[in-house]
Design a protein around this motif. Structure first.
Motif, mmCIF file in Angstrom:
data_model
loop_
_atom_site.group_PDB
_atom_site.id
_atom_site.type_symbol
_atom_site.label_atom_id
_atom_site.label_comp_id
_atom_site.label_asym_id
_atom_site.label_seq_id
_atom_site.Cartn_x
_atom_site.Cartn_y
_atom_site.Cartn_z
ATOM 1 N N VAL A 519 0.833 -1.206 0.000
ATOM 2 C CA VAL A 519 0.000 0.000 0.000
ATOM 3 C C VAL A 519 0.863 1.249 0.000
ATOM 4 O O VAL A 519 0.639 2.178 -0.777
ATOM 5 C CB VAL A 519 -0.973 0.000 1.204
ATOM 6 C CG1 VAL A 519 -1.746 1.320 1.277
ATOM 7 C CG2 VAL A 519 -1.950 -1.166 1.095
ATOM 8 N N SER A 520 1.882 1.288 0.872
ATOM 9 C CA SER A 520 2.795 2.436 0.880
ATOM 10 C C SER A 520 3.892 2.300 -0.168
ATOM 11 O O SER A 520 4.653 3.232 -0.402
ATOM 12 C CB SER A 520 3.427 2.604 2.265
ATOM 13 O OG SER A 520 4.203 1.477 2.609
ATOM 14 N N ALA A 521 3.958 1.111 -0.782
ATOM 15 C CA ALA A 521 4.896 0.842 -1.880
ATOM 16 C C ALA A 521 6.347 0.943 -1.427
ATOM 17 O O ALA A 521 7.188 1.539 -2.101
ATOM 18 C CB ALA A 521 4.629 1.759 -3.067
ATOM 19 N N GLY A 522 6.646 0.325 -0.293
ATOM 20 C CA GLY A 522 8.018 0.362 0.159
ATOM 21 C C GLY A 522 8.314 -0.632 1.258
ATOM 22 O O GLY A 522 7.403 -1.153 1.911
ATOM 23 N N PHE A 523 9.602 -0.878 1.470
ATOM 24 C CA PHE A 523 10.027 -1.707 2.591
ATOM 25 C C PHE A 523 9.839 -0.920 3.883
ATOM 26 O O PHE A 523 10.181 0.271 3.960
ATOM 27 C CB PHE A 523 11.493 -2.116 2.428
ATOM 28 C CG PHE A 523 11.693 -3.188 1.392
ATOM 29 C CD1 PHE A 523 11.509 -4.527 1.724
ATOM 30 C CD2 PHE A 523 12.052 -2.866 0.092
ATOM 31 C CE1 PHE A 523 11.691 -5.524 0.764
ATOM 32 C CE2 PHE A 523 12.240 -3.853 -0.865
ATOM 33 C CZ PHE A 523 12.053 -5.183 -0.525
ATOM 34 N N ILE A 524 9.337 -1.594 4.893
ATOM 35 C CA ILE A 524 9.132 -0.930 6.174
ATOM 36 C C ILE A 524 10.043 -1.496 7.260
ATOM 37 O O ILE A 524 10.133 -0.928 8.351
ATOM 38 C CB ILE A 524 7.665 -1.038 6.632
ATOM 39 C CG1 ILE A 524 7.281 -2.496 6.850
ATOM 40 C CG2 ILE A 524 6.737 -0.370 5.620
ATOM 41 C CD1 ILE A 524 5.964 -2.686 7.584
ATOM 42 N N ALA A 525 10.688 -2.615 6.966
ATOM 43 C CA ALA A 525 11.620 -3.197 7.929
ATOM 44 C C ALA A 525 12.536 -4.159 7.207
ATOM 45 O O ALA A 525 12.149 -4.791 6.221
ATOM 46 C CB ALA A 525 10.864 -3.917 9.042
ATOM 47 N N HIS A 526 13.750 -4.250 7.726
ATOM 48 C CA HIS A 526 14.734 -5.151 7.140
ATOM 49 C C HIS A 526 15.311 -6.065 8.214
ATOM 50 O O HIS A 526 15.590 -5.637 9.334
ATOM 51 C CB HIS A 526 15.876 -4.359 6.484
ATOM 52 C CG HIS A 526 15.475 -3.644 5.233
ATOM 53 N ND1 HIS A 526 15.389 -4.270 4.003
ATOM 54 C CD2 HIS A 526 15.108 -2.356 5.018
ATOM 55 C CE1 HIS A 526 15.006 -3.389 3.088
ATOM 56 N NE2 HIS A 526 14.836 -2.221 3.674
ATOM 57 N N ASN A 527 15.446 -7.337 7.847
ATOM 58 C CA ASN A 527 16.152 -8.300 8.690
ATOM 59 C C ASN A 527 15.562 -8.381 10.100
ATOM 60 O O ASN A 527 16.265 -8.220 11.103
ATOM 61 C CB ASN A 527 17.635 -7.934 8.752
ATOM 62 C CG ASN A 527 18.492 -9.119 9.131
ATOM 63 O OD1 ASN A 527 18.169 -10.264 8.792
ATOM 64 N ND2 ASN A 527 19.586 -8.877 9.839
ATOM 65 N N VAL A 528 14.260 -8.646 10.180
ATOM 66 C CA VAL A 528 13.575 -8.705 11.472
ATOM 67 C C VAL A 528 12.888 -10.057 11.633
ATOM 68 O O VAL A 528 12.549 -10.735 10.667
ATOM 69 C CB VAL A 528 12.530 -7.581 11.625
ATOM 70 C CG1 VAL A 528 13.198 -6.216 11.552
ATOM 71 C CG2 VAL A 528 11.428 -7.704 10.576
ATOM 72 N N SER A 529 12.675 -10.442 12.877
ATOM 73 C CA SER A 529 11.903 -11.642 13.169
ATOM 74 C C SER A 529 10.541 -11.298 13.746
ATOM 75 O O SER A 529 9.662 -12.143 13.832
ATOM 76 C CB SER A 529 12.667 -12.543 14.147
ATOM 77 O OG SER A 529 12.998 -11.834 15.319
ATOM 78 N N SER A 530 10.373 -10.044 14.156
ATOM 79 C CA SER A 530 9.069 -9.533 14.593
ATOM 80 C C SER A 530 9.125 -8.024 14.494
ATOM 81 O O SER A 530 10.209 -7.434 14.372
ATOM 82 C CB SER A 530 8.735 -9.979 16.017
ATOM 83 O OG SER A 530 9.634 -9.403 16.935
ATOM 84 N N ALA A 531 7.962 -7.416 14.544
ATOM 85 C CA ALA A 531 7.923 -5.961 14.415
ATOM 86 C C ALA A 531 6.641 -5.420 15.012
ATOM 87 O O ALA A 531 5.656 -6.133 15.174
ATOM 88 C CB ALA A 531 8.029 -5.554 12.942
ATOM 89 N N VAL A 532 6.676 -4.151 15.366
ATOM 90 C CA VAL A 532 5.473 -3.420 15.730
ATOM 91 C C VAL A 532 5.342 -2.287 14.732
ATOM 92 O O VAL A 532 6.258 -1.462 14.595
ATOM 93 C CB VAL A 532 5.545 -2.868 17.166
ATOM 94 C CG1 VAL A 532 4.322 -1.997 17.456
ATOM 95 C CG2 VAL A 532 5.617 -4.012 18.168
ATOM 96 N N ILE A 533 4.256 -2.277 14.003
ATOM 97 C CA ILE A 533 4.066 -1.257 12.984
ATOM 98 C C ILE A 533 2.979 -0.287 13.415
ATOM 99 O O ILE A 533 2.090 -0.633 14.199
ATOM 100 C CB ILE A 533 3.696 -1.873 11.620
ATOM 101 C CG1 ILE A 533 2.340 -2.591 11.693
ATOM 102 C CG2 ILE A 533 4.789 -2.830 11.154
ATOM 103 C CD1 ILE A 533 1.840 -3.084 10.356
ATOM 104 N N GLU A 534 3.076 0.917 12.933
ATOM 105 C CA GLU A 534 2.080 1.930 13.249
ATOM 106 C C GLU A 534 1.141 2.091 12.066
ATOM 107 O O GLU A 534 1.557 2.441 10.957
ATOM 108 C CB GLU A 534 2.738 3.267 13.577
ATOM 109 C CG GLU A 534 1.731 4.327 13.996
ATOM 110 C CD GLU A 534 2.396 5.571 14.539
ATOM 111 O OE1 GLU A 534 2.012 6.671 14.102
ATOM 112 O OE2 GLU A 534 3.314 5.445 15.370
#
Length: 574
Positions: A519-534
């Protein structure tokens, strides 16, 4: 900080793909969805995965005890293939069914195929369950003895007139083939399936050629290869079913005739000037329009077909679409059925089955991520009300009989005002079913509980997971995207709140991954096993989990990682 669980706080709206100057994808509205509650109340999304597994283990228990149990029996009539099959009741206590009635031959593909599909989607091995191969049994619905050579709702004409469809009501003849093809994708090595799948595709291709763009018929005689009209009105949306099966056959076998037939059928569907929706097939047309646009670079009108799926504006099946409303304080938006019958009458099977094509549609056109995410939240919330344990007793026709469901079977429908005169005093929503009307004076009140509708719960069970934020769901875009090309795990998240929310994403992998948002047309995180996104207010994200530091390439509007498409609709800055 635990290196295996890096916590990232990322705004999804402002991160763009560094490899190419692109812009976020503008979201498109579905007007009917706009009328739904942003956050339906009372809010309770149940564990559909758990419910689906419980349904399978309970419904397929030959030793189950209690009134009208077990729900399964063995049919040794050997129709079409010389093997025993297992029947599953359409509704609890249906007097037409079971081993003691009609030679045990009356069981419907919508129930048995739906149960095999649903169980498999949530991890049940229906190929070998307690020593029985429920997958192989489905071959008996392939009506070779009649010469139709397609999957039908019954195994033989001797019992066909007892229930729905079978050579007079087109969707009943087409939909078992749609379900069969899905099962074929899940069990590609089942002996005999490829041959049957080929014959079905050949029949559908020939039928489309004969119809030549005109699907204005009640049904098609696949034995004599003639379009037919009956007392049932025309069902041009059968073209959506033809197209879905033929495109699946093209992906499975690679035969260009099947692609030609799929395009022809989808073009016939799109050419309709009025909404041709009849029962369950139109959403498959919308999904296929998005997929073929993405994969074959066509320009089918997705908006038109989504509108037909939701709006409740068909001429033949008056009011058929997606319901919207709050009935006596309870949001019922998102369920599928008649928007006009007794103030609105939605059905469990139709609601489950609409998610099958509409959720994976977002993979191919993420401009509908917000609209589909909002609809699914409403549908997931309202669908629990079909089940007696979640619907207040004073909104049910037979709450005193709920024990017979063993907690895994819901009412067939949910209506604003009961269609039964003796229950007209109940305030909507009213959970009820049509079973007693099928065999008046003989079918018990318990037949309002729908086995065939409840059998499809695995569709929701395979797609829906809750997150750390109530009302924000994780929707699996690959679960029902059958015959898809190689793909990375893909999930839709929608924030229904008027403020930003931080959502935990569990990758579910021991290895680390990169996260890309289509949707935002981009990477939002690299090299992660978990994440918290806004997630911004009332916005959606489509997260694709790709290998870390993969090779990014472009082909037209597509963005690929290691040669696998991640984004079908890259929009470059001008």
């Amino acid at each position: 900080m635990n290196i295996f669980f890096r916590i990232l706080f990322i705004s999804l709206l402002f991160v763009c793909c560094k490899e190419r100057e692109v812009i976020p994808v503008k979201q498109q509205a579905i007007p009917r969805v706009d009328q739904m509650a942003d956050l339906p109340q009372p809010l309770q999304v149940i564990d559909y995965l758990r419910l689906a597994k419980q349904f399978d283990s309970t419904a397929y228990d030959f030793n189950a005890t209690g009134k009208y149990w077990p729900l399964v029996w063995k049919d040794s009539s050997n129709k079409n293939f010389p093997q025993m099959v297992v029947g599953l009741y359409t509704a609890v206590g249906d007097v037409r069914q079971g081993p003691a009635h009609n030679k045990g031959m009356f069981h419907e593909a919508l129930a048995t195929m739906g149960a095999v599909l649903g169980g498999t989607l949530v991890g049940v091995d229906k190929y070998d369950q307690q020593g029985l191969n429920y997958v192989a049994m489905l071959k008996n619905y392939f009506n070779r003895e009649t010469g139709w050579d397609i999957m039908m709702n019954n195994t033989c004409p001797e019992v066909a007139l007892l229930g729905g469809g079978y050579g007079r009501d087109w969707w009943y003849d087409v939909y078992p083939n749609v379900i069969f093809y899905a099962i074929c994708d899940l069990y590609p090595d089942e002996p005999g399936f490829n041959d049957i799948a080929r014959k079905i595709a050949d029949k559908f291709f020939s039928a489309d050629s004969i119809l030549n763009g005109n699907y204005d018929y009640s049904f098609f005689d696949y034995g004599n290869m003639k379009p037919m009209k009956s007392q049932i009105c025309a069902q041009p949306d059968a073209a959506a079913g033809h197209a879905w099966v033929l495109y699946s056959a093209y992906k499975k076998f690679g035969d260009p005739r099947y692609l030609k037939g799929a395009l022809s059928a989808l073009t016939a569907l799109q050419s309709q000037s009025l909404n041709p929706t009849y029962e369950v097939l139109m959403p498959f047309g919308a999904y296929l329009a998005a997929r073929i646009n993405a994969e074959q670079e066509k320009k089918y009108d997705i908006n038109k077909m989504l509108g037909w799926s939701f709006d409740g504006t068909p001429i033949c099946r008056e009011g058929w679409g997606v319901l919207v409303g709050k009935w006596n304080g309870m949001d019922i938006s998102g369920i599928v059925g008649s928007t006009v019958d007794h103030g609105g009458y939605g059905f469990l099977m139709n609601t489950y089955d609409a998610a099958w094509p509409l959720v994976p549609l977002v993979r191919y056109d993420q401009s509908y991520a917000t609209a589909i995410g909002k609809w699914m939240l409403n549908a997931a919330n309202a669908a629990r009300l079909f089940y007696p344990q979640y619907m207040p007793d004073d909104h049910e026709t037979v709450p005193q009989l709920a024990e017979v469901t063993k907690g895994v079977i819901g009412y067939e429908g949910m209506v604003s005002q009961s269609t039964y005169q003796k229950h007209e005093h109940l305030q909507g929503p009213v959970a009820q079913g049509d079973g007693p009307l099928w065999v008046i004076g003989k079918n018990p009140e318990e037949s309002q509980f729908s086995v065939y509708g409840s059998a499809h719960v695995g569709i929701f069970g395979s797609i829906i997971r809750t997150t750390n934020v109530p009302g924000i769901l994780q929707l699996n875009l690959l679960a029902t995207d059958f015959y898809h090309d190689k793909a990375y795990p893909s999930y839709l998240y929608y924030n229904p709140y008027k403020e930003s929310k931080q959502v935990s994403i569990s990758i579910g992998e021991e290895k680390k991954l990169d996260l890309y948002n289509t949707v935002s047309a981009g990477f939002i995180a690299h090299n992660v096993s978990s994440a918290v996104i806004e997630l911004a207010p009332q916005s959606a994200a489509v997260i694709v989990c790709v290998p870390p530091d993969g090779k990014v390439t472009y082909a037209g509007r597509r963005m690929l990682v290691n040669g696998i498409v991640v984004d079908y609709a890259i929009q470059q800055k001008k």
